[in-house]
Write an enzyme that holds these catalytic residues in place. Structure first.
Site, PDB file in Angstrom:
ATOM      1  N   THR A  11       0.809  -1.215   0.000  1.00  9.39           N
ATOM      2  CA  THR A  11       0.000   0.000   0.000  1.00  9.39           C
ATOM      3  C   THR A  11       0.846   1.271   0.000  1.00  9.39           C
ATOM      4  O   THR A  11       0.470   2.275  -0.610  1.00  9.39           O
ATOM      5  CB  THR A  11      -0.925  -0.011   1.244  1.00  9.39           C
ATOM      6  OG1 THR A  11      -1.833  -1.088   1.086  1.00  9.39           O
ATOM      7  CG2 THR A  11      -1.691   1.277   1.402  1.00  9.39           C
ATOM      8  N   SER A  54       1.837  -7.745  -0.649  1.00  6.52           N
ATOM      9  CA  SER A  54       2.614  -8.642   0.225  1.00  6.52           C
ATOM     10  C   SER A  54       2.010 -10.040   0.289  1.00  6.52           C
ATOM     11  O   SER A  54       2.658 -10.978   0.753  1.00  6.52           O
ATOM     12  CB  SER A  54       2.772  -8.047   1.624  1.00  6.52           C
ATOM     13  OG  SER A  54       1.581  -8.112   2.356  1.00  6.52           O
ATOM     14  N   THR A  86       1.576  -4.506   4.345  1.00  7.50           N
ATOM     15  CA  THR A  86       1.453  -4.798   5.777  1.00  7.50           C
ATOM     16  C   THR A  86       0.821  -6.165   6.065  1.00  7.50           C
ATOM     17  O   THR A  86       0.930  -6.664   7.177  1.00  7.50           O
ATOM     18  CB  THR A  86       0.592  -3.727   6.475  1.00  7.50           C
ATOM     19  OG1 THR A  86      -0.716  -3.736   5.880  1.00  7.50           O
ATOM     20  CG2 THR A  86       1.213  -2.353   6.359  1.00  7.50           C
TER      21      THR A  86
HETATM   22  N1  ASP Z   1      -2.796  -5.599   0.781  1.00 10.64           N
HETATM   23  C1  ASP Z   1      -1.669  -4.728   1.071  1.00 10.64           C
HETATM   24  C2  ASP Z   1      -0.398  -5.561   1.076  1.00 10.64           C
HETATM   25  O1  ASP Z   1      -0.091  -6.203   2.039  1.00 10.64           O
HETATM   26  C3  ASP Z   1      -1.904  -4.090   2.362  1.00 10.64           C
HETATM   27  C4  ASP Z   1      -0.849  -3.108   2.777  1.00 10.64           C
HETATM   28  O2  ASP Z   1       0.168  -2.908   2.166  1.00 10.64           O
HETATM   29  O3  ASP Z   1      -1.045  -2.490   3.817  1.00 10.64           O
HETATM   30  O4  ASP Z   1       0.297  -5.557   0.100  1.00 10.64           O
END
Ligand code: ASP
Length: 327
Positions: A11, A54, A86
């Site tokens: 993100t 991720s 995350t």
């Molecule tokens: N779906 C995103 C990821 O983990 C969420 C984030 O980056 O906060 O790539």
């Protein structure tokens, strides 16, 4: 001297939709958007590793990042920052912590609000992460997660909320430090644990499949049948202090005779117990059937640890010893 910044997507790097998907910011774009970064005493050396959600990361990919980060340390970097999504960050941070041999801090961060939203948290998190990575106070603490001006030890941190910018927390211990007026304040210094010895190659990881099974009310256990034929290890996310329905106890005991089976709690905080309950399916019953005490480790981290241990050829005694560090 420099801080090495690796980027892996997530993100923090999402710059909006394009006709073919998502526009991703590079490390250069990310750093350009952070007031204060240029004023840090050491410059950032950027390496864009990959730009993915991720959810697409793998253990093998993360070990490649660790190798690249180690090379940066050999070339004089005083610390590492890794930006990523995350969603799996609590697992990747723990993995890095298990294999990071250096004193220099390895700091992971990301964002909950992407750069197209009002009040994105990525720039503040990146600046805080760079400050921690460059701080002598953060040496010898292994992998750290810096988010929302808090510093968390990788072994304890959890993603606890699906959208909040305060999502990262360490329910069992609290953050080990904070950023105050831009200064890194480490409040407590957990001793480093023994990491996983040896090097897990991608083929070893492929050959070390570990299942995670969350026990639920009125659980039929059907998915556990034949599991030792397809997996080399199992983590059980049990009720409360480490309990399962009585009907599952013999099934898990039989599995534990064939593959390592680690007992953890599905609650999100606290340790499994050893000696308090004794009915069939209780923690003492399951440990008596050969399950391994996962201590304070949450099921997700336990799965990372067991997979690394199996992939590096560790036997049952070493596996029990590795989990005992988390009691
Ligand atoms: N779906 C995103 C990821 O983990 C969420 C984030 O980056 O906060 O790539």
């Amino acid at each position: 001297m420099s801080i090495a910044l690796f980027t892996l997507g997530g993100t923090i790097s999402m710059a909006g939709r394009t006709p073919d998907g998502v526009a991703r910011l590079t490390g250069e774009d990310l750093t350009a958007a952070v007031p204060g970064l240029a004023a840090l005493p050491v410059p950032l050396e950027i390496q864009d590793f990959e730009a993915v959600p991720s959810s697409n990361l793998t253990l093998a990919k993360m070990l490649d990042v660790v190798d690249a980060a180690s090379k940066a340390i050999s070339n004089g970097a005083t610390g590492i920052v890794l930006t990523q999504g995350t969603d799996t960050l609590e697992e990747t941070a723990f993995l890095v912590d298990q294999v990071w041999p250096h004193s220099q801090p390895f700091v992971l961060t990301g964002a909950m609000r992407n750069p197209t939203l009002a009040g994105p948290d990525g720039p503040a998190n990146l600046l805080a992460a760079a400050r921690v990575a460059g701080s002598p106070a953060a040496r010898d603490l292994g992998a750290l997660v810096v988010f929302n001006d808090q510093v968390h030890a990788a072994r304890w941190v959890r993603k606890t909320h699906s959208t909040s910018t305060a999502t990262f927390a360490s329910p069992n211990a609290g953050p080990i430090g904070q950023l105050v007026e831009g200064q890194v304040r480490i409040l407590t210094r957990p001793a480093r644990q023994d990491g996983v010895p040896g090097r897990a190659e991608p083929a070893d990881l492929d050959a070390a499949q570990v299942a995670l099974y969350t026990v639920t009310l009125d659980d039929d256990g059907v998915l556990l049948k034949g599991l030792a034929d397809t997996h080399q290890g199992l983590v059980v996310a049990a009720y409360g202090v480490g309990h399962v329905p009585a009907t599952l106890a013999p099934v898990l005991g039989e599995l534990a005779e064939r593959i390592p089976v680690v007992l953890t709690s599905r609650t999100g905080g606290g340790s499994v117990l050893r000696n308090t309950y004794s009915s069939v399916g209780s923690e003492s019953d399951l440990l008596g059937r050969g399950l391994i005490d996962g201590g304070f480790l949450d099921p997700y981290k336990a799965r990372v640890l067991l997979r690394l241990l199996l992939a590096t050829g560790e036997g049952q005694d070493e596996i029990i010893g590795a989990f005992a560090q988390h009691h």
